[in-house]
Write an enzyme that holds these catalytic residues in place. Structure first.
Site, short mmCIF file in Angstrom:
data_model
loop_
_atom_site.label_atom_id
_atom_site.label_comp_id
_atom_site.label_asym_id
_atom_site.label_seq_id
_atom_site.Cartn_x
_atom_site.Cartn_y
_atom_site.Cartn_z
N ASN A 9 0.78 -1.24 0.15
CA ASN A 9 -0.16 0.03 0.06
C ASN A 9 0.93 1.13 -0.09
O ASN A 9 1.49 1.49 1.19
CB ASN A 9 -0.89 0.04 1.19
CG ASN A 9 -1.75 1.27 1.30
OD1 ASN A 9 -1.85 1.94 0.55
ND2 ASN A 9 -2.31 1.47 2.69
N LYS A 11 0.04 4.36 -0.22
CA LYS A 11 -0.58 5.37 0.25
C LYS A 11 -0.26 6.69 -0.57
O LYS A 11 -0.14 6.43 -1.72
CB LYS A 11 0.17 5.65 1.90
CG LYS A 11 -0.11 4.53 2.49
CD LYS A 11 -0.03 4.52 4.13
CE LYS A 11 -0.08 3.19 5.02
NZ LYS A 11 -0.37 3.26 6.31
N HIS A 95 -9.48 1.26 4.93
CA HIS A 95 -8.31 1.21 5.50
C HIS A 95 -8.39 2.26 6.78
O HIS A 95 -9.46 3.11 6.70
CB HIS A 95 -7.23 1.90 4.68
CG HIS A 95 -5.81 1.84 5.17
ND1 HIS A 95 -5.30 2.83 6.00
CD2 HIS A 95 -4.80 1.05 5.16
CE1 HIS A 95 -4.13 2.42 6.37
NE2 HIS A 95 -3.72 1.36 5.96
N GLU A 97 -7.13 4.65 7.71
CA GLU A 97 -6.63 6.14 7.72
C GLU A 97 -8.03 6.86 6.77
O GLU A 97 -8.52 7.99 6.99
CB GLU A 97 -5.50 6.22 6.61
CG GLU A 97 -4.36 6.06 7.53
CD GLU A 97 -3.01 5.46 6.71
OE1 GLU A 97 -2.91 5.44 5.43
OE2 GLU A 97 -2.04 5.01 7.50
N GLU A 167 -5.36 -4.89 10.36
CA GLU A 167 -4.07 -3.60 10.86
C GLU A 167 -4.81 -3.01 12.08
O GLU A 167 -5.52 -1.94 12.14
CB GLU A 167 -4.35 -2.84 9.82
CG GLU A 167 -4.09 -3.40 8.28
CD GLU A 167 -3.54 -2.45 7.32
OE1 GLU A 167 -2.37 -2.80 6.78
OE2 GLU A 167 -3.88 -1.38 7.18
N GLY A 173 2.58 2.30 10.84
CA GLY A 173 3.47 3.53 10.61
C GLY A 173 4.05 3.98 11.98
O GLY A 173 4.70 5.04 12.01
N SER A 212 3.52 -2.15 10.42
CA SER A 212 4.94 -1.99 10.52
C SER A 212 5.62 -3.39 10.44
O SER A 212 6.50 -3.91 11.01
CB SER A 212 5.16 -1.76 12.16
OG SER A 212 4.95 -0.24 12.23
P1 13P Z 1 3.11 0.60 7.71
O1 13P Z 1 3.56 -1.03 7.21
O2 13P Z 1 3.85 1.79 7.31
O3 13P Z 1 2.94 0.50 9.23
O4 13P Z 1 1.39 0.58 7.22
C1 13P Z 1 0.75 -0.44 7.18
C2 13P Z 1 -0.66 -0.18 6.53
O5 13P Z 1 -1.15 0.85 6.78
C3 13P Z 1 -0.81 -0.69 5.25
O6 13P Z 1 -2.11 -0.55 4.54
#
Ligand code: 13P
Length: 254
Positions: A9, A11, A95, A97, A167, A173, A212
């Site tokens: 992803n 982002k 997601h 976010e 997640e 992150g 992560s």
């Molecule tokens: P990270 O791997 O940066 O923690 O992000 C995970 C994520 O949100 C994947 O969709």
């Protein structure tokens, strides 16, 4: 036996030139990790670039979201049939976010799930609890509610061969990964929740862990019974790290 999957992803990251170098490296993973479904989900505008760079490689492309409407006056939105039209096979939905920063409700996510399936896309449905919810010990309640919203709207049959990504919001992150035991517990819960409706559908679910994931923790996570791969954020932007994570998934079924 479920086929493991690793999806990147990206982002809201990347520009054409950096993408080209990254995609060139990712391209080789299609052959190298033939027993893993490898996918990348770039920002919408770079989907055609990814599709073209990965043509014939076996690496799939996905979107990061889609509208719950198929077309019409919805300025700024991207419809699922459009993603299918430009060669997406997958779409990430719900997601955290999107849920937290853009206020997407369980009901909206379920409507998007239906729209994606109408367009022939495979949704990667994200679920997960916040740190506060984990500390209040309501993780299963939250994840169960997010899952039930889709089952209620689209029926359990819509989860046939589906991809669900657990997640935990506190692990995204932050460099703070769920332990393999914590992740496995929630993955098992998800499979059992679906099994209560249909055991066959539950067995076929591809359950990804996200939060992560890095080359040094991927092997242990993917070794858990109910963890079938990962949804990777930050590490998917680095060719070496993403490659190592895909290789860890390939080895997880040895
Ligand atoms: P990270 O791997 O940066 O923690 O992000 C995970 C994520 O949100 C994947 O969709």
């Amino acid at each position: 036996m479920r086929k493991p999957m690793v999806a990147g992803n990206w982002k809201m990251n990347g520009k054409s030139a950096d993408n080209a170098a990254l995609l060139e490296a990712v391209r080789g993973l299609g052959d190298e990790c033939a027993n893993v479904t490898v996918a990348v989900c770039p920002p919408f505008v770079y989907v055609p670039q990814a599709r073209q760079a990965l043509e014939g490689s076996g690496v799939a492309v996905g979107g990061q979201d889609c509208s719950d409407n198929d077309s019409g006056a919805f300025t700024g939105e991207v419809a699922a049939p459009m993603l299918a039209d430009v060669g997406c096979e997958y779409v990430i939905l719900g997601h955290s976010e999107r849920r937290t920063l853009f206020g997407e409700s369980d009901t909206q996510v379920a409507a998007k799930y239906r729209a994606a399936q109408r367009a022939g896309l495979k949704p990667i449905l994200c679920v997960g609890e916040t740190l506060e919810e984990r500390e209040q010990d309501v993780t299963e309640e939250v994840v169960g509610r997010q899952l039930d919203a889709v089952i209620d709207a689209a029926g359990v049959a819509s989860l046939e061969g589906a991809v669900i990504a657990y997640e935990p919001v506190w692990a995204i992150g932050t460099g703070r990964t769920a332990t393999p035991e914590q992740a496995q517990t929630v993955h098992r819960f998800i499979r059992e929740r679906v099994a209560a409706h249909d055991a066959g559908v539950a067995e076929g679910l591809v359950l990804l862990y996200g939060g992560s994931v890095k080359p040094d923790n991927a092997g242990e996570l993917f070794g858990c019974d109910d963890i079938d791969g990962g949804l990777i954020g930050g590490a998917s932007l680095k060719a070496d790290a993403f490659g190592d994570i895909c290789r860890a998934a390939e080895r997880s079924r040895d």
